[in-house]
Motif scaffolding. Structure first.
Motif, PDB file in Angstrom:
ATOM      1  N   PHE A   1     -50.857  21.300  -3.099  1.00 40.57           N
ATOM      2  CA  PHE A   1     -50.904  21.269  -4.562  1.00 40.57           C
ATOM      3  C   PHE A   1     -52.338  21.023  -4.998  1.00 40.57           C
ATOM      4  CE2 PHE A   1     -49.973  18.892  -8.616  1.00 40.57           C
ATOM      5  CZ  PHE A   1     -49.363  19.942  -9.285  1.00 40.57           C
TER       6      PHE A   1
ATOM      7  N   TYR B   1     -43.779  25.533  -8.446  1.00 38.11           N
ATOM      8  CA  TYR B   1     -43.190  24.280  -7.975  1.00 38.11           C
ATOM      9  C   TYR B   1     -42.304  23.633  -9.040  1.00 38.11           C
ATOM     10  CZ  TYR B   1     -46.542  24.295  -4.078  1.00 38.11           C
ATOM     11  OH  TYR B   1     -47.257  24.610  -2.951  1.00 38.11           O
TER      12      TYR B   1
ATOM     13  N   SER C   1     -50.208  26.152  -9.726  1.00 33.95           N
ATOM     14  CA  SER C   1     -49.060  26.081  -8.819  1.00 33.95           C
ATOM     15  C   SER C   1     -47.779  25.827  -9.618  1.00 33.95           C
ATOM     16  CB  SER C   1     -49.269  24.967  -7.790  1.00 33.95           C
ATOM     17  OG  SER C   1     -50.458  25.163  -7.061  1.00 33.95           O
TER      18      SER C   1
ATOM     19  N   TYR D   1     -42.532  17.129  -8.285  1.00 34.52           N
ATOM     20  CA  TYR D   1     -43.863  17.555  -8.712  1.00 34.52           C
ATOM     21  C   TYR D   1     -44.150  17.100 -10.137  1.00 34.52           C
ATOM     22  CZ  TYR D   1     -44.608  20.332  -4.520  1.00 34.52           C
ATOM     23  OH  TYR D   1     -44.793  20.725  -3.212  1.00 34.52           O
TER      24      TYR D   1
END
Length: 227
Positions: free
Chosen positions: A78, A108, A105, A119
Motif C-alpha cells: 500500500f 483495496y 490503490s 484498509y
C-alpha cells in the motif's frame, strides 16, 4: 473507480514549527511505512535513514516550504503520496497550505477480495495522526470527485460539502455546534485531541450501499453536497 483516495487539509496551525517535516516523516515510519523517495521543488533528494541525509532533506523542505514523498507499506502493499506546501504566493494567503495524502490503490477499498474496512481503518489512523500533528481547521478524506471545498470556505468556516470522513477542527465544532454534530446520522464520531471531531459516514469509503442516506446527512447539516 479511477479516482484516487485523498486526505486533504487546506491550512495548518503547525507547519511553521521547525522540525515539523521530520515529524511528518516519522509519523509514516511509526505506521511501518518506508520512505521510498523524497522530492523538494520537483527535484529528488538522496534519502536513507542516515541522520545527515534526513536532516539535509527536511531542512531543504522547510526552506522551500514544500516537499513530496512516497511512503510504501511493504506488508500491505500500500502506497501513499504525501504532498505538503505552505505559504506560497500562488495560494493567495500566508496561512494557506496544500496538504494531500493520496493513494491510487483504491481497489483495496471496494473489491470483494480485499478487506476494505481494514484498509479504511489504516487510512483513518493516518488521517487522525496527520490532524494531530498539523492541526488544520477542517479536513476530509474521500475519493477525488473534484473540488468542493476551497481555501475561502475553510477561512470563513463554511461547509459546502461533506465527505466520507470529515475532520472538524475546534473552530468548526464551535461554529456548527458540538451537539449538532454528535446528533447527526453517522457511522462513527470520534473525538480529536484538540476538541475537534472526526465524523465518518461509512465503515469504508468504497461502500455506497450503507444505511445512511446522503439526503439525511445533508438535511441535518444544511449542506448541499454529501460525497
Amino acid at each position: 473507480m479511477a479516482e484516487s483516495l485523498e486526505i486533504r487539509f487546506l491550512d495548518s496551525h503547525r507547519l511553521q514549527m521547525r522540525g515539523i517535516i521530520r515529524q511528518l516523516v516519522a509519523l509514516y515510519q511509526s505506521r511501518h511505512f518506508r520512505i521510498a523517495s523524497f522530492n523538494v521543488a520537483g527535484q529528488p533528494l538522496e534519502w536513507s535513514n542516515a541522520p545527515d541525509l534526513v536532516t539535509r532533506a527536511v531542512e531543504a523542505a522547510e526552506e522551500t516550504r514544500s516537499c513530496y514523498f512516497l511512503a510504501h507499506h511493504d506488508d500491505l502493499d500500500f502506497s501513499i503520496d504525501q504532498h505538503v506546501a505552505w505559504n506560497s504566493a500562488e495560494m493567495g494567503g500566508s496561512n494557506r497550505a496544500w496538504i494531500v495524502a493520496s493513494t491510487s490503490s483504491t481497489a483495496y477499498f471496494w473489491r470483494d477480495e480485499y478487506d476494505g474496512e481494514a484498509y479504511a481503518r489504516e487510512i483513518l489512523s493516518i488521517g487522525t495522526r496527520l490532524y494531530d500533528l498539523l492541526r488544520p481547521t477542517f479536513g476530509w478524506c474521500d475519493f477525488d470527485h473534484g473540488e468542493h471545498t476551497a481555501f475561502e470556505d475553510v477561512e470563513t468556516l463554511k461547509l459546502p460539502a461533506l465527505y466520507w470522513a470529515n475532520f472538524f477542527g475546534h473552530a468548526y465544532v464551535e461554529a456548527i455546534g458540538r451537539d449538532k454534530i454528535l446528533s447527526a446520522p453517522n457511522w462513527q464520531i470520534q473525538p480529536l485531541t484538540d476538541g475537534g471531531l472526526l465524523y465518518v459516514l461509512a465503515p469504508s469509503p468504497g461502500l455506497d450501499d450503507f444505511d445512511l442516506s446522503p439526503e439525511s446527512v445533508g438535511s441535518h447539516f444544511g449542506v448541499p453536497r454529501v460525497r
